[in-house]
Every structure is written in structure tokens, then in C-alpha cells.
Design a protein around this motif. Structure first.
Motif, PDB file in Angstrom:
ATOM      1  N   HIS A  29       0.832  -1.204   0.000  1.00 22.25           N
ATOM      2  CA  HIS A  29       0.000   0.000   0.000  1.00 22.25           C
ATOM      3  C   HIS A  29       0.867   1.256   0.000  1.00 22.25           C
ATOM      4  N   PRO A  30       0.441   2.290  -0.716  1.00 26.27           N
ATOM      5  CA  PRO A  30       1.145   3.571  -0.576  1.00 26.27           C
ATOM      6  C   PRO A  30       1.078   4.060   0.871  1.00 26.27           C
ATOM      7  N   GLU A  31       2.145   4.659   1.331  1.00 32.10           N
ATOM      8  CA  GLU A  31       2.183   5.149   2.709  1.00 32.10           C
ATOM      9  C   GLU A  31       1.060   6.133   2.971  1.00 32.10           C
ATOM     10  N   TRP A  32       0.712   6.948   1.958  1.00 30.26           N
ATOM     11  CA  TRP A  32      -0.298   7.984   2.151  1.00 30.26           C
ATOM     12  C   TRP A  32      -1.710   7.420   2.330  1.00 30.26           C
ATOM     13  N   ALA A  33      -1.893   6.128   2.060  1.00 33.38           N
ATOM     14  CA  ALA A  33      -3.236   5.558   2.107  1.00 33.38           C
ATOM     15  C   ALA A  33      -3.641   5.083   3.500  1.00 33.38           C
ATOM     16  N   LYS A  34      -2.686   4.930   4.409  1.00 28.00           N
ATOM     17  CA  LYS A  34      -2.966   4.266   5.675  1.00 28.00           C
ATOM     18  C   LYS A  34      -4.042   4.959   6.500  1.00 28.00           C
ATOM     19  N   ASN A  35      -4.012   6.259   6.576  1.00 28.24           N
ATOM     20  CA  ASN A  35      -5.006   7.005   7.350  1.00 28.24           C
ATOM     21  C   ASN A  35      -5.788   7.959   6.469  1.00 28.24           C
ATOM     22  N   ALA A  36      -6.012   7.533   5.231  1.00 34.38           N
ATOM     23  CA  ALA A  36      -6.653   8.397   4.243  1.00 34.38           C
ATOM     24  C   ALA A  36      -8.175   8.336   4.325  1.00 34.38           C
ATOM     25  N   VAL A  37      -8.792   9.377   3.778  1.00 32.23           N
ATOM     26  CA  VAL A  37     -10.240   9.466   3.606  1.00 32.23           C
ATOM     27  C   VAL A  37     -10.502   9.547   2.107  1.00 32.23           C
ATOM     28  N   ILE A  38     -11.414   8.722   1.602  1.00 33.59           N
ATOM     29  CA  ILE A  38     -11.726   8.703   0.176  1.00 33.59           C
ATOM     30  C   ILE A  38     -13.055   9.412  -0.072  1.00 33.59           C
ATOM     31  N   TYR A  39     -13.112  10.166  -1.159  1.00 32.45           N
ATOM     32  CA  TYR A  39     -14.297  10.961  -1.498  1.00 32.45           C
ATOM     33  C   TYR A  39     -14.728  10.604  -2.911  1.00 32.45           C
ATOM     34  N   GLU A  40     -16.001  10.231  -3.069  1.00 34.78           N
ATOM     35  CA  GLU A  40     -16.527   9.864  -4.387  1.00 34.78           C
ATOM     36  C   GLU A  40     -17.143  11.076  -5.066  1.00 34.78           C
ATOM     37  N   VAL A  41     -16.582  11.436  -6.212  1.00 39.09           N
ATOM     38  CA  VAL A  41     -17.033  12.611  -6.970  1.00 39.09           C
ATOM     39  C   VAL A  41     -18.004  12.174  -8.058  1.00 39.09           C
ATOM     40  N   ASN A  42     -19.236  12.628  -7.969  1.00 37.39           N
ATOM     41  CA  ASN A  42     -20.225  12.446  -9.024  1.00 37.39           C
ATOM     42  C   ASN A  42     -20.197  13.712  -9.873  1.00 37.39           C
ATOM     43  N   THR A  43     -19.340  13.732 -10.887  1.00 41.71           N
ATOM     44  CA  THR A  43     -19.065  14.961 -11.628  1.00 41.71           C
ATOM     45  C   THR A  43     -20.330  15.590 -12.188  1.00 41.71           C
ATOM     46  N   ARG A  44     -21.199  14.783 -12.742  1.00 39.00           N
ATOM     47  CA  ARG A  44     -22.427  15.308 -13.361  1.00 39.00           C
ATOM     48  C   ARG A  44     -23.262  16.093 -12.371  1.00 39.00           C
ATOM     49  N   GLN A  45     -23.339  15.610 -11.134  1.00 32.14           N
ATOM     50  CA  GLN A  45     -24.234  16.219 -10.145  1.00 32.14           C
ATOM     51  C   GLN A  45     -23.505  17.105  -9.138  1.00 32.14           C
ATOM     52  N   PHE A  46     -22.195  17.223  -9.262  1.00 26.27           N
ATOM     53  CA  PHE A  46     -21.402  17.913  -8.249  1.00 26.27           C
ATOM     54  C   PHE A  46     -21.671  19.417  -8.210  1.00 26.27           C
ATOM     55  N   THR A  47     -21.829  20.026  -9.368  1.00 27.95           N
ATOM     56  CA  THR A  47     -22.133  21.455  -9.470  1.00 27.95           C
ATOM     57  C   THR A  47     -23.232  21.656 -10.498  1.00 27.95           C
ATOM     58  N   ASP A  48     -23.769  22.859 -10.560  1.00 29.72           N
ATOM     59  CA  ASP A  48     -24.845  23.124 -11.511  1.00 29.72           C
ATOM     60  C   ASP A  48     -24.393  22.878 -12.947  1.00 29.72           C
ATOM     61  N   GLU A  49     -23.122  23.210 -13.247  1.00 24.37           N
ATOM     62  CA  GLU A  49     -22.641  22.996 -14.614  1.00 24.37           C
ATOM     63  C   GLU A  49     -22.212  21.552 -14.858  1.00 24.37           C
ATOM     64  N   GLY A  50     -21.980  20.786 -13.795  1.00 23.31           N
ATOM     65  CA  GLY A  50     -21.642  19.380 -13.939  1.00 23.31           C
ATOM     66  C   GLY A  50     -20.390  19.149 -14.761  1.00 23.31           C
ATOM     67  N   SER A  51     -19.311  19.831 -14.414  1.00 23.79           N
ATOM     68  CA  SER A  51     -18.111  19.797 -15.242  1.00 23.79           C
ATOM     69  C   SER A  51     -16.859  19.595 -14.395  1.00 23.79           C
ATOM     70  N   PHE A  52     -15.750  19.291 -15.096  1.00 18.95           N
ATOM     71  CA  PHE A  52     -14.453  19.215 -14.422  1.00 18.95           C
ATOM     72  C   PHE A  52     -14.100  20.558 -13.799  1.00 18.95           C
ATOM     73  N   ALA A  53     -14.445  21.631 -14.506  1.00 15.01           N
ATOM     74  CA  ALA A  53     -14.149  22.968 -13.987  1.00 15.01           C
ATOM     75  C   ALA A  53     -14.879  23.219 -12.675  1.00 15.01           C
ATOM     76  N   GLY A  54     -16.104  22.698 -12.574  1.00 13.05           N
ATOM     77  CA  GLY A  54     -16.858  22.866 -11.339  1.00 13.05           C
ATOM     78  C   GLY A  54     -16.200  22.155 -10.166  1.00 13.05           C
TER      79      GLY A  54
END
Length: 463
Positions: A29-54
Motif C-alpha cells: 500500500h502507498p504510505e499515504w493511504a494508511k489514514n486516508a479518507v476517500i471521497y466519491e465525486v459524481n461529476t455530473r451532479q457535483f455542481t450546476d454545470e456538472g463539469s471538471f471545472a466545477g
């Protein structure tokens, strides 16, 4: 072959049952993963524009929240043939080496990856290896890549009518898939993959893929959408903790909190369970999974939110207590888009939906505090083989009290997952509270409360 571990001995001595740990995983495992928090990005619904820029515009907010790994739901173009709904499913991939124009350009995504890395966050892509969209170029150019039914036709698994299943008995399929995954590591710079229905793809493919992909990205991180121990022997860093999610639902049902209404208009309540069943599951997973393997704990994700109910539908007022457990039980906690502001509605899956209101609130403060705790406590490592879990028997099956320990560093946790207020009393041993500091406890007390109301919890740390 199974070997007895120190963690097994500690756990067994406390809960009174023998435990045998499986052989260690070969995954580094990468060292940085041991105490990490993972976040699931739903790009389409994340912002009103639903974009990478958002998403890019929200990176500082996510960093302040305490997110370490950004898991992007599939970003590839979506097939049009047999498409479901207006915009289709992310999981019907038309081209593995392109991005969905709905979200922006490849250059936009590269900028997003670079900016995430500049903030110390990692990026993994949701990868769909079991099937493709029905008009993927491979359908015409490489029809031999696909599985066939008894009529000789390409087909989708289950009721997935918008995809065709791939055939991994064909070496060409395997090579093409590894080539496509390699592209995102070398040309775009992502840090790994979350692999959709990973258990449907042969394990020997994953074992080979891990070695070859890690040669390109030494700190590769791989998440399997599966609860299959063999996938974590040589291939994946982390698997889904579906059994714990199901147990959470069952405990919630026992407390009268499960209320998700299915498409048929009925609440299909799970068979009831109690908080006392949690250590038994942890024990069984420790026996079944390779030592050092990670499990992803969750109270929601994209599938749960859209198809099985929000965390509030399923867990009711017990949501905070169960969220605390996702951070303090062995494993890595997941936050899904909107969870950090307490969004209490399902996202539409095949159309553009309204983005969450990202105004910071009490839920934001709650998850920020949990993220900080996770980062600061070595005993809360995702790796249960290095940080033991000691469970203390209480007189109530609804009250769970345990500690995670790494050397002299300890976190002590208690939750009441029942319907009624419970007295906190122990059958025999109780946690050593010498020099314990309250992280979260009612009335700011410095000792374990005498009672816990339904859904109430406490957290103490030592050293």
C-alpha cells in the motif's frame, strides 16, 4: 494457509472467541493511504454545470474538509446505443481513452488532476472492465473481445441492457484493457482505479494487471467494487465492506430506523441485528481477508443513494453514530458527493440533477472533525494488522464499546445503536481511561458516560 496473529490473540482474549488471521497480502500500500479518507465525486451532479471545472473550483473546499483521495465516477464518453435515460449511465463506456464532453475536455481533466496533486490529494478513476457500452469501437473493430450467449450474440449481464460483457478468456481483451488503464497512469497522471464489479473479472487478470500497472505508477492504489478476499491477495489495496453496510442496515431496522421505500411502494426491512454483531463480523473478516488488506466503510455511495435509499432513509437518527463507526472501525471511510452537507435526497442517475447546496453546516463540521481524527491517530489506520481492535463486553447488545490501539496510542469509542436509552455497564473488563481526552462526549465529560441515548456516541483518545 492461515497464521495466528497478535491482533487475533488480542481480539480473541477480549471477546472470548478464537480468531485466525489469513496470510498477508502481497500488495504494498502507498504510505499515504494508511489514514486516508476517500471521497466519491459524481461529476455530473457535483455542481450546476456538472463539469471538471466545477470540481476544480471546489478543490480547496475538499482539501479543507480533509479529503485525501478523489474517486471520480467514470469520466468516459457514454454510449448512445441502448442508452438508458436522457444522458445514459456512466458505466456504459464508449471510449476508454477519451473523456465525456459533457464534463469538459481531456485538458480540463489533466488540469484538475494537477491541481488536486498540488494540494496533496490523489486521484483515482472509476474503471469499468467487465463490459463496454453497446457502441464502443471494440464492438466493430474487435468483436472477439466480447462474450456471447447461447445464440452467439453479445449480451449485457444482469438487466444491464445498455452494455455488452467482455470475454477475458481472450488474451487480446486483457492486453487492450491493460493498455487503456496504462494510458491514464502515464499520459494523465492518475494514481489508480476503482474497478467496477471487479469480482466479475478473473482474479488472475487483476494479479497480472497490478504488477504491470505498478511498474508504471509505484504508488498505485486499487479499489475493488467487491467483497472478495482473493482480490486482495495480490491485486487490490482495498475492497468494499458491503457486509458491514448490510449489518448497519439490519441494526438500524432493529432500532426502528430503517425506512427506505422501494419501487414497489413497500419498506423491505432487513432481518434485525444488534450492535453486538459488529465485532463478530470484524472477526470473520479478519479471518477471511489477507492480513493488511483494507476495507472501505460507508454509510452511502452512488449506488446506495440512487437505488437503495439515502443514509437517512436507511439509518434514520443513527446516521452520526454509524458515520463514527466508518471512521473508527478497521478500514477506510468513504464520503459521497453531498454527504458532507447532509444532503437528504437521491440523485437521479441518468439525467442531470440539482447540485447539492455546498453551504457549510453542522454536517460539514462533523465530517471535518472526523477526518482530522482519522489523520491524527495512527491506531485508526485502515490496516487492522498494525492497529488492534479490542472490544469490551457490555450488558446491552445495543451498546458497542471498543478501542483501537497502536503502541501507546489509543482511541476509545462507544455507541448506542438501539431504540432506547441504555446504561453503559461492562460484563468484566472496561477500557483504561487513564489520561484519556474527550474528543466527543456529552456534557464534555472526562469519563465514559453512565448512559447513552439512542444514537449517542462517545470518542476518547489516549496519547
Amino acid at each position: 494457509m492461515k497464521t495466528k496473529s497478535l491482533l487475533s490473540l488480542i481480539f480473541a482474549a477480549t471477546i472470548g472467541m478464537p480468531v485466525f488471521g489469513a496470510a498477508p497480502t502481497t500488495v504494498k500500500h502507498p504510505e499515504w493511504a494508511k489514514n486516508a479518507v476517500i471521497y466519491e465525486v459524481n461529476t455530473r451532479q457535483f455542481t450546476d454545470e456538472g463539469s471538471f471545472a466545477g470540481v476544480n473550483a471546489n478543490l480547496d473546499r475538499l482539501k479543507d474538509l480533509g479529503v485525501d483521495i478523489l474517486w471520480f465516477m467514470p469520466i468516459h464518453p457514454i454510449s448512445e446505443k441502448n442508452r438508458k435515460g436522457e444522458l445514459g449511465s456512466y458505466y456504459a463506456v464508449k471510449d476508454y481513452k477519451a473523456v465525456n464532453p459533457e464534463f469538459g475536455t481531456l485538458a480540463d481533466f489533466k488540469t484538475l488532476v494537477d491541481n488536486a496533486h498540488a494540494r496533496g490529494m490523489k486521484v483515482i478513476l472509476d474503471w469499468v472492465p467487465n463490459h463496454t457500452g453497446c457502441d464502443n469501437a471494440w464492438v466493430i473493430e474487435h468483436p472477439d473481445y466480447y462474450a456471447r450467449n447461447e445464440k452467439g450474440d453479445m449480451y449485457g449481464p444482469y438487466d444491464w441492457t445498455d452494455v455488452y460483457k467482455l470475454d477475458y478468456s481472450n488474451i487480446g481483451t486483457r492486453e487492450a484493457m491493460i493498455d487503456a488503464m496504462s494510458y491514464w497512469l502515464t499520459d494523465v497522471g492518475v494514481d489508480g482505479f476503482r474497478c467496477d464489479v471487479a469480482m466479475e473479472v478473473p482474479t488472475d487478470f487483476w494479479n497480472d494487471a497490478r504488477q504491470r500497472l505498478q511498474a508504471l505508477q509505484p504508488e498505485l492504489f486499487m479499489l475493488a467494487e467487491a467483497s472478495a478476499p482473493d482480490l486482495e491477495e495480490h491485486a487490490f489495496d482495498m475492497a468494499y465492506n458491503w457486509p458491514m453496510k448490510d449489518l448497519f442496515n439490519a441494526i438500524s431496522a432493529n432500532a426502528g430506523q430503517y425506512g427506505f421505500v422501494g419501487n414497489d411502494g413497500y419498506v423491505h426491512t432487513p432481518a434485525p441485528a444488534r450492535a453486538s454483531d459488529i465485532p463478530t463480523l470484524v472477526q470473520r473478516q479478519h479471518a477471511d481477508f489477507p492480513l493488511g488488506a483494507y476495507l472501505m466503510n460507508m454509510i452511502t455511495n452512488h449506488d446506495l443513494n440512487s437505488w437503495e435509499g439515502t443514509e437517512f432513509d436507511r439509518l434514520g437518527h443513527l446516521v452520526p453514530a454509524f458515520a463514527v463507526l466508518t471512521y473508527t472501525l478497521p478500514g477506510m471511510p468513504l464520503i459521497y458527493t453531498g454527504q458532507e452537507v447532509g444532503m437528504n435526497r437521491p440523485f437521479e442517475f441518468f439525467v442531470k440533477d440539482e447540485a447539492p447546496d455546498w453551504t457549510s453546516n453542522d454536517w460539514t463540521l462533523f465530517y471535518t472533525a472526523l477526518n482530522s481524527l482519522k489523520h491524527s491517530r495512527p491506531e485508526l489506520s485502515a490496516d487492522a494488522s498494525t492497529a488492534s481492535m479490542i472490544t469490551y463486553r457490555t450488558t446491552s447488545p445495543d451498546v458497542l464499546v471498543f478501542e483501537r490501539k497502536d503502541g501507546n496510542s489509543r482511541t476509545i469509542v462507544g455507541v448506542n445503536l438501539g431504540a432506547e436509552t441504555q446504561t453503559v455497564t461492562f460484563d468484566s473488563a472496561s477500557p483504561d481511561m487513564t489520561n484519556a481526552k474527550a474528543v466527543s462526549v456529552k456534557n464534555g465529560g472526562t469519563s465514559i458516560p453512565e448512559t447513552l441515548e439512542s444514537g449517542e456516541y462517545f470518542i476518547f483518545t489516549v496519547n
